[in-house]
Design an enzyme around this catalytic site. Sequence first.
Site, PDB file in Angstrom:
ATOM      1  N   HIS A   2      13.232 -12.009  26.186  1.00  0.00           N
ATOM      2  CA  HIS A   2      13.250 -13.066  25.041  1.00  0.00           C
ATOM      3  C   HIS A   2      14.359 -14.153  25.250  1.00  0.00           C
ATOM      4  CE1 HIS A   2      16.545 -11.042  22.801  1.00  0.00           C
ATOM      5  NE2 HIS A   2      15.735 -10.360  22.025  1.00  0.00           N
ATOM      6  N   GLU A  56      13.206  -4.030  15.534  1.00  0.00           N
ATOM      7  CA  GLU A  56      12.599  -4.914  16.578  1.00  0.00           C
ATOM      8  C   GLU A  56      11.711  -4.486  17.436  1.00  0.00           C
ATOM      9  OE1 GLU A  56      16.080  -7.202  18.620  1.00  0.00           O
ATOM     10  OE2 GLU A  56      14.631  -8.480  19.270  1.00  0.00           O
ATOM     11  N   HIS A  96      19.377   1.120  24.791  1.00  0.00           N
ATOM     12  CA  HIS A  96      19.147   0.401  25.946  1.00  0.00           C
ATOM     13  C   HIS A  96      20.253   0.883  26.904  1.00  0.00           C
ATOM     14  CE1 HIS A  96      16.306  -2.314  24.407  1.00  0.00           C
ATOM     15  NE2 HIS A  96      17.225  -3.069  23.467  1.00  0.00           N
TER      16      HIS A  96
HETATM   17 FE1  FEO Z   1      17.631  -5.562  18.497  1.00  0.00          FE
HETATM   18 FE2  FEO Z   1      17.011  -3.797  21.373  1.00  0.00          FE
HETATM   19  O1  FEO Z   1      16.509  -4.522  19.986  1.00  0.00           O
END
Ligand code: FEO
Length: 393
Positions: free
Chosen positions: A23, A78, A224
């Site tokens: 994004h 998300e 992540h």
């Molecule tokens: Fe805010 Fe990794 O999503």
Amino acid sequence: MYKEIKPGIFWVGAVDWDVRNFHGYTTRFGTTYNAYLIKSDRTVLVDTVKHGFEDELFSKLDALNVDRIDYLVVNHIEMDHAGSIKEVLERYPEARIVTNIRGKNGLKEAYGIEHETVVVKTGDRLDVGKTLMFVEMPLIHWPDSMATYAVEDRVLMPNDAFGEHYASERRFDDEFSIEEMGIIFRENAKYYANIVLLYSNQVKRILEQLEKLGIEIDVIAPSHGIIWRGRIDEIMQKYREWSSGIAEERVVIVYDTMWNHTKDALDSVIEGIESVGVDYVIYRLGVSDSTEVMTDVMLSKGIIAGSPTLNRELFPTVAAFLTYMKGLKPFGKVAGAFGSYGWSGEAVGKIVEVFNQLKFDVVKTVRFKFSHSKAEGELVDLGKTVAERVKEK
Ligand code: FEO
């Protein structure tokens, strides 16, 4: 292949080797969407993966002989984490969702998901054979964000917090060399600078809250990148520093140029910085990656911006970066500005407007008509003054 991170707690996420733009955020090393499975008296899935990667998740669950999920914890709605919830619920319809009230409402609004849900708040515990505790972390990264803590195993699953975009076949920080860790910490700083920075006050509050709740950590398993177990003190310390605005003795110069008049002034600005012995890094904005530039803005004590005036405005690439930077709310910087103009000359003033909005300490500005030649001394002084203030900070 799944990985066991503590007895009965497994990484079951997906690796996205291909993504280079997340994004608008550049991801030069790809990323991972980390999900975790807890197998005890009950079976719990903590988060899912981005839509399109659900088969990677399911193959790991199959390898672990998961034929039933009792609870699906949604730490964050998300799309990179909640994007496969529908597929998970189709496969495991008996699963009850566990999330906070903002997560529950968000699942309905963003995905149309209305499913049996256990609504939790900070400090609530859930006995699944192991004890899970929940800590709301609003705005790190969305209002619904929260962390799940496996109490007996001392595993914190804080979703976006402490993560970075880094694809690898290895999962744990202690599997990487010092050199590789340098790259990973840079990616972690990039993640903080471009995603978390504007919520720094909230980060400070959450770090205090984790202490108050008596949360002791053996493993940080974010959503992540790599799982922290060998360098927890380091990553925690970096979050303390970044959220407090602690930066390095360096000036980042961001600029662009039209007919090279603004670019030609750089040598004088650099001469001034070098005379004080402070490091610097230069980015021409039209050809630079804004997410990398932003990382160096966060990591540096000083910033100097340069822009020519075009149609009474900032040069468009400079305007775009300043707008991006302003949204991320860096703070505590020493600043300066410079730029050439033909007749009206508004650009430098517009840079200062942005710096003032961010409460930067603007120590000097220089604007010059066409060539910088008559302003050389002032430009040297601009670099020197900013560098001296950076050294004092
Ligand atoms: Fe805010 Fe990794 O999503």
